[in-house]
Write a protein that holds these residues in place. Sequence first.
Motif, PDB file in Angstrom:
ATOM      1  N   ARG A   1      29.999  35.000  43.629  1.00  0.00           N
ATOM      2  CA  ARG A   1      30.624  33.913  42.425  1.00  0.00           C
ATOM      3  C   ARG A   1      29.808  35.144  41.092  1.00  0.00           C
ATOM      4  N   SER A   2      31.053  35.119  40.338  1.00  0.00           N
ATOM      5  CA  SER A   2      31.344  36.718  39.438  1.00  0.00           C
ATOM      6  C   SER A   2      29.936  36.695  38.142  1.00  0.00           C
TER       7      SER A   2
ATOM      8  N   GLU B   1      34.579  36.708  50.272  1.00  0.00           N
ATOM      9  CA  GLU B   1      35.124  36.678  48.825  1.00  0.00           C
ATOM     10  C   GLU B   1      34.407  36.552  48.008  1.00  0.00           C
ATOM     11  N   HIS B   2      34.350  37.421  46.945  1.00  0.00           N
ATOM     12  CA  HIS B   2      34.225  36.942  44.953  1.00  0.00           C
ATOM     13  C   HIS B   2      35.300  37.070  44.299  1.00  0.00           C
ATOM     14  N   GLU B   3      34.451  36.098  43.253  1.00  0.00           N
ATOM     15  CA  GLU B   3      35.152  35.493  42.391  1.00  0.00           C
ATOM     16  C   GLU B   3      36.031  36.593  41.742  1.00  0.00           C
ATOM     17  N   GLY B   4      36.900  36.667  41.169  1.00  0.00           N
ATOM     18  CA  GLY B   4      38.459  37.434  40.704  1.00  0.00           C
ATOM     19  C   GLY B   4      39.289  38.075  40.918  1.00  0.00           C
ATOM     20  N   TRP B   5      39.677  38.725  40.275  1.00  0.00           N
ATOM     21  CA  TRP B   5      41.313  39.528  40.006  1.00  0.00           C
ATOM     22  C   TRP B   5      41.126  40.263  40.380  1.00  0.00           C
ATOM     23  N   VAL B   6      42.319  40.627  40.742  1.00  0.00           N
ATOM     24  CA  VAL B   6      42.429  42.188  41.343  1.00  0.00           C
ATOM     25  C   VAL B   6      42.272  43.003  39.946  1.00  0.00           C
ATOM     26  N   ASP B   7      43.432  42.703  39.367  1.00  0.00           N
ATOM     27  CA  ASP B   7      44.069  43.488  38.235  1.00  0.00           C
ATOM     28  C   ASP B   7      42.376  42.961  36.941  1.00  0.00           C
ATOM     29  N   GLN B   8      41.868  42.654  36.766  1.00  0.00           N
ATOM     30  CA  GLN B   8      40.570  42.160  36.045  1.00  0.00           C
ATOM     31  C   GLN B   8      39.493  42.146  36.243  1.00  0.00           C
ATOM     32  N   PRO B   9      38.914  43.724  36.619  1.00  0.00           N
ATOM     33  CA  PRO B   9      37.428  44.811  36.588  1.00  0.00           C
ATOM     34  C   PRO B   9      36.492  44.338  35.470  1.00  0.00           C
ATOM     35  N   ALA B  10      36.206  43.256  34.500  1.00  0.00           N
ATOM     36  CA  ALA B  10      35.831  42.290  34.235  1.00  0.00           C
ATOM     37  C   ALA B  10      35.121  41.599  35.318  1.00  0.00           C
TER      38      ALA B  10
END
Length: 206
Positions: A105-106, A137-146
């Motif tokens: 989780r992020s 797996e890591h929560e998030g989107w490849v274009d949202q480094p936050a």
Amino acid sequence: MDRAGPPPSRRRIIKGAAALAAVPSVLLPAAHAVARPRPAARSEATAYPPVEWQPASTANYTASNRPTSYSLDRVIIHITQETYANTLAIFQNPQKKVSAHYLVRSADGHIAQCVSEANIAWHAGNWDYNTRSIGIEHEGWVDQPAYFTNALYAESARLTAAVCDRYGIPKDRAHIIGHYEVPGTDHTDPGPNWDWVRYIRMVNFS
């Protein structure tokens, strides 16, 4: 009260010391033994971080007995392109035919384990790589480094280090790879915002 006798001569002191030196050490009182501290025991393997069991549907992975059935030599890093909660729901949906061993989780680095490491998760899109790898797996989107928070990096690195120690996987970029490096894939994760230099360093110092 005993009377004090005359002080011993220097010759008597030397003779007494020589006699004491001749006594085997095993016969000396314990008070005269020199205690040497023992080095503290140290485990060579990195401890797994705490994980929460959130099982994927049995329709979304292959039961196995790794590493007996297949040797393990890779850790594959993924980005979900979904929220943490939605990813768990996907893994638990028997119609989706996809899973990973772990999900990070992020916000806080909390880890869910969805498939036993002995079993083959369907995460790489390549059967050979599925059989020989652990998918994270890591929560998030490849274009949202936050989404790639300090907590996410830290707990994921600790997890990867523990997996590598358990199976003797080298902690380098040849063996800790992104989904985009799997032959035949059209995926791009973890994408250009994933800090590989930082991550591999953290894995090696976890």
